[in-house]
Design a protein around this motif. Structure first.
Motif, mmCIF file in Angstrom:
data_model
loop_
_atom_site.group_PDB
_atom_site.id
_atom_site.type_symbol
_atom_site.label_atom_id
_atom_site.label_comp_id
_atom_site.label_asym_id
_atom_site.label_seq_id
_atom_site.Cartn_x
_atom_site.Cartn_y
_atom_site.Cartn_z
ATOM 1 N N GLU A 35 -0.270 -0.763 -4.719
ATOM 2 C CA GLU A 35 -1.541 -0.041 -4.852
ATOM 3 C C GLU A 35 -1.392 1.358 -4.276
ATOM 4 O O GLU A 35 -1.064 1.533 -3.094
ATOM 5 C CB GLU A 35 -2.635 -0.793 -4.094
ATOM 6 N N ILE A 36 -1.637 2.365 -5.098
ATOM 7 C CA ILE A 36 -1.594 3.751 -4.632
ATOM 8 C C ILE A 36 -2.922 4.024 -3.942
ATOM 9 O O ILE A 36 -3.960 4.122 -4.593
ATOM 10 C CB ILE A 36 -1.353 4.732 -5.802
ATOM 11 N N VAL A 37 -2.893 4.106 -2.614
ATOM 12 C CA VAL A 37 -4.133 4.290 -1.855
ATOM 13 C C VAL A 37 -4.425 5.764 -1.580
ATOM 14 O O VAL A 37 -5.569 6.136 -1.339
ATOM 15 C CB VAL A 37 -4.127 3.487 -0.532
ATOM 16 N N THR A 38 -3.408 6.580 -1.599
ATOM 17 C CA THR A 38 -3.547 8.028 -1.423
ATOM 18 C C THR A 38 -2.523 8.701 -2.316
ATOM 19 O O THR A 38 -1.370 8.261 -2.376
ATOM 20 C CB THR A 38 -3.260 8.444 0.043
ATOM 21 N N ALA A 39 -2.943 9.761 -2.992
ATOM 22 C CA ALA A 39 -2.018 10.538 -3.815
ATOM 23 C C ALA A 39 -2.436 12.005 -3.742
ATOM 24 O O ALA A 39 -3.501 12.373 -4.238
ATOM 25 C CB ALA A 39 -2.031 10.052 -5.262
ATOM 26 N N ASN A 40 -1.619 12.800 -3.078
ATOM 27 C CA ASN A 40 -1.914 14.218 -2.922
ATOM 28 C C ASN A 40 -0.857 15.057 -3.615
ATOM 29 O O ASN A 40 0.339 14.799 -3.463
ATOM 30 C CB ASN A 40 -1.947 14.614 -1.442
ATOM 31 N N LYS A 95 0.854 -1.197 0.000
ATOM 32 C CA LYS A 95 0.000 0.000 0.000
ATOM 33 C C LYS A 95 0.883 1.238 0.000
ATOM 34 O O LYS A 95 1.743 1.392 0.883
ATOM 35 C CB LYS A 95 -0.925 0.010 1.212
ATOM 36 N N ILE A 96 0.638 2.118 -0.973
ATOM 37 C CA ILE A 96 1.505 3.280 -1.193
ATOM 38 C C ILE A 96 0.729 4.573 -0.999
ATOM 39 O O ILE A 96 -0.389 4.723 -1.494
ATOM 40 C CB ILE A 96 2.079 3.249 -2.624
ATOM 41 N N ALA A 97 1.355 5.521 -0.296
ATOM 42 C CA ALA A 97 0.833 6.883 -0.176
ATOM 43 C C ALA A 97 1.845 7.800 -0.863
ATOM 44 O O ALA A 97 3.048 7.743 -0.588
ATOM 45 C CB ALA A 97 0.659 7.271 1.283
ATOM 46 N N LEU A 98 1.345 8.637 -1.757
ATOM 47 C CA LEU A 98 2.182 9.475 -2.618
ATOM 48 C C LEU A 98 1.876 10.950 -2.344
ATOM 49 O O LEU A 98 0.706 11.350 -2.334
ATOM 50 C CB LEU A 98 1.875 9.117 -4.072
ATOM 51 N N PHE A 99 2.928 11.732 -2.132
ATOM 52 C CA PHE A 99 2.787 13.143 -1.792
ATOM 53 C C PHE A 99 3.739 13.969 -2.658
ATOM 54 O O PHE A 99 4.932 13.666 -2.714
ATOM 55 C CB PHE A 99 3.112 13.371 -0.313
ATOM 56 N N VAL A 100 3.196 15.012 -3.301
ATOM 57 C CA VAL A 100 4.001 15.827 -4.215
ATOM 58 C C VAL A 100 3.992 17.286 -3.778
ATOM 59 O O VAL A 100 2.929 17.913 -3.694
ATOM 60 C CB VAL A 100 3.478 15.739 -5.664
ATOM 61 N N ASP A 101 5.169 17.815 -3.530
ATOM 62 C CA ASP A 101 5.383 19.239 -3.286
ATOM 63 C C ASP A 101 5.536 19.875 -4.677
ATOM 64 O O ASP A 101 6.635 19.967 -5.222
ATOM 65 C CB ASP A 101 6.650 19.404 -2.436
ATOM 66 N N VAL A 102 4.415 20.253 -5.273
ATOM 67 C CA VAL A 102 4.373 20.659 -6.681
ATOM 68 C C VAL A 102 5.319 21.816 -6.983
ATOM 69 O O VAL A 102 6.049 21.784 -7.975
ATOM 70 C CB VAL A 102 2.922 20.998 -7.113
ATOM 71 N N GLN A 103 5.323 22.849 -6.143
ATOM 72 C CA GLN A 103 6.172 24.017 -6.426
ATOM 73 C C GLN A 103 7.640 23.601 -6.445
ATOM 74 O O GLN A 103 8.396 24.006 -7.317
ATOM 75 C CB GLN A 103 5.980 25.132 -5.402
ATOM 76 N N ILE A 120 5.135 4.004 -10.309
ATOM 77 C CA ILE A 120 4.785 3.654 -8.936
ATOM 78 C C ILE A 120 3.670 2.615 -8.908
ATOM 79 O O ILE A 120 3.641 1.751 -8.032
ATOM 80 C CB ILE A 120 4.421 4.926 -8.142
ATOM 81 N N GLY A 121 2.777 2.663 -9.885
ATOM 82 C CA GLY A 121 1.699 1.685 -9.957
ATOM 83 C C GLY A 121 2.192 0.249 -10.056
ATOM 84 O O GLY A 121 1.522 -0.685 -9.613
ATOM 85 N N TYR A 122 3.387 0.056 -10.605
ATOM 86 C CA TYR A 122 3.965 -1.289 -10.692
ATOM 87 C C TYR A 122 4.475 -1.780 -9.338
ATOM 88 O O TYR A 122 4.721 -2.961 -9.152
ATOM 89 C CB TYR A 122 5.128 -1.325 -11.689
ATOM 90 N N ASP A 131 7.041 14.803 -15.524
ATOM 91 C CA ASP A 131 5.947 14.045 -16.131
ATOM 92 C C ASP A 131 5.262 13.196 -15.055
ATOM 93 O O ASP A 131 5.725 12.107 -14.709
ATOM 94 C CB ASP A 131 6.478 13.168 -17.258
ATOM 95 N N TYR A 132 4.150 13.707 -14.533
ATOM 96 C CA TYR A 132 3.429 13.023 -13.460
ATOM 97 C C TYR A 132 2.783 11.730 -13.931
ATOM 98 O O TYR A 132 2.636 10.794 -13.144
ATOM 99 C CB TYR A 132 2.373 13.958 -12.851
ATOM 100 N N HIS A 133 2.419 11.661 -15.187
ATOM 101 C CA HIS A 133 1.820 10.431 -15.730
ATOM 102 C C HIS A 133 2.846 9.290 -15.715
ATOM 103 O O HIS A 133 2.532 8.165 -15.314
ATOM 104 C CB HIS A 133 1.292 10.689 -17.144
#
Length: 157
Positions: free
Chosen positions: A39-44, A3-11, A34-36, A26-28
């Motif tokens: 399971e991405i359970v949270t992505a902010n 189980k994965i939680a993903l957090f991005v400091d966009v700036q 990461i999907g490999y 490239d966020y896609h």
């Protein structure tokens, strides 16, 4: 399943990629990679709310990929400087989710997050990953992560 939680400091990611490579992240491609791993359970994705079409399109694209976009108002100070910092919000969200996941992934080069990653590893036993531009990522953040992934050409547009 991991189980994965993903957090991005966009700036931070925007400015470091622009400074180091003159290109955009490239966020896609990141999402696919990461999907490999589980399971991405949270992505902010944490961003500043500037009211222009380019920003809205970018934020819509992030939502389409699967991110929840969290916005904070852009504050222009009287002296011309600007404020728009998500460090506390990111920290709270990571602390809230860490005991429910196996892996925390943070995209940022900001050394202020080093103690946070140490704490969630010690307290909850999560594995932490940091993605950042190598030469613009704080050494303390690199050392505090279980794994550091330098952002290179393969994650850029």
């Amino acid at each position: 399943m991991n189980k994965i939680a993903l957090f991005v400091d966009v700036q931070n990611i925007y400015y470091t990629c622009r400074q180091a490579f003159g290109r955009q992240f490239d966020y896609h491609k990141l999402w696919q990679r990461i999907g490999y791993e589980g399971e991405i359970v949270t992505a902010n994705a944490y961003a500043i709310a500037r009211q222009d079409d380019g920003q809205r399109k970018f934020q819509d694209a992030l939502r389409h990929i699967g991110f929840e976009v969290k916005l904070k108002p852009f504050i222009q100070r009287a002296d011309g400087s600007a404020k728009g910092d998500w460090d506390v919000g990111i920290t709270i969200d990571i602390m809230d989710i860490a005991q429910q996941v196996d892996t925390v992934i943070l995209l940022s080069g900001d050394g202020d997050f080093d103690l946070l990653l140490q704490k969630v590893t010690e307290k909850y036993g999560v594995t932490t990953h940091v993605y950042g531009v190598q030469e613009l990522t704080a050494n303390s953040l690199i050392r505090s992560a279980s794994h550091f992934h330098p952002i290179e050409q393969d994650l850029l547009k």
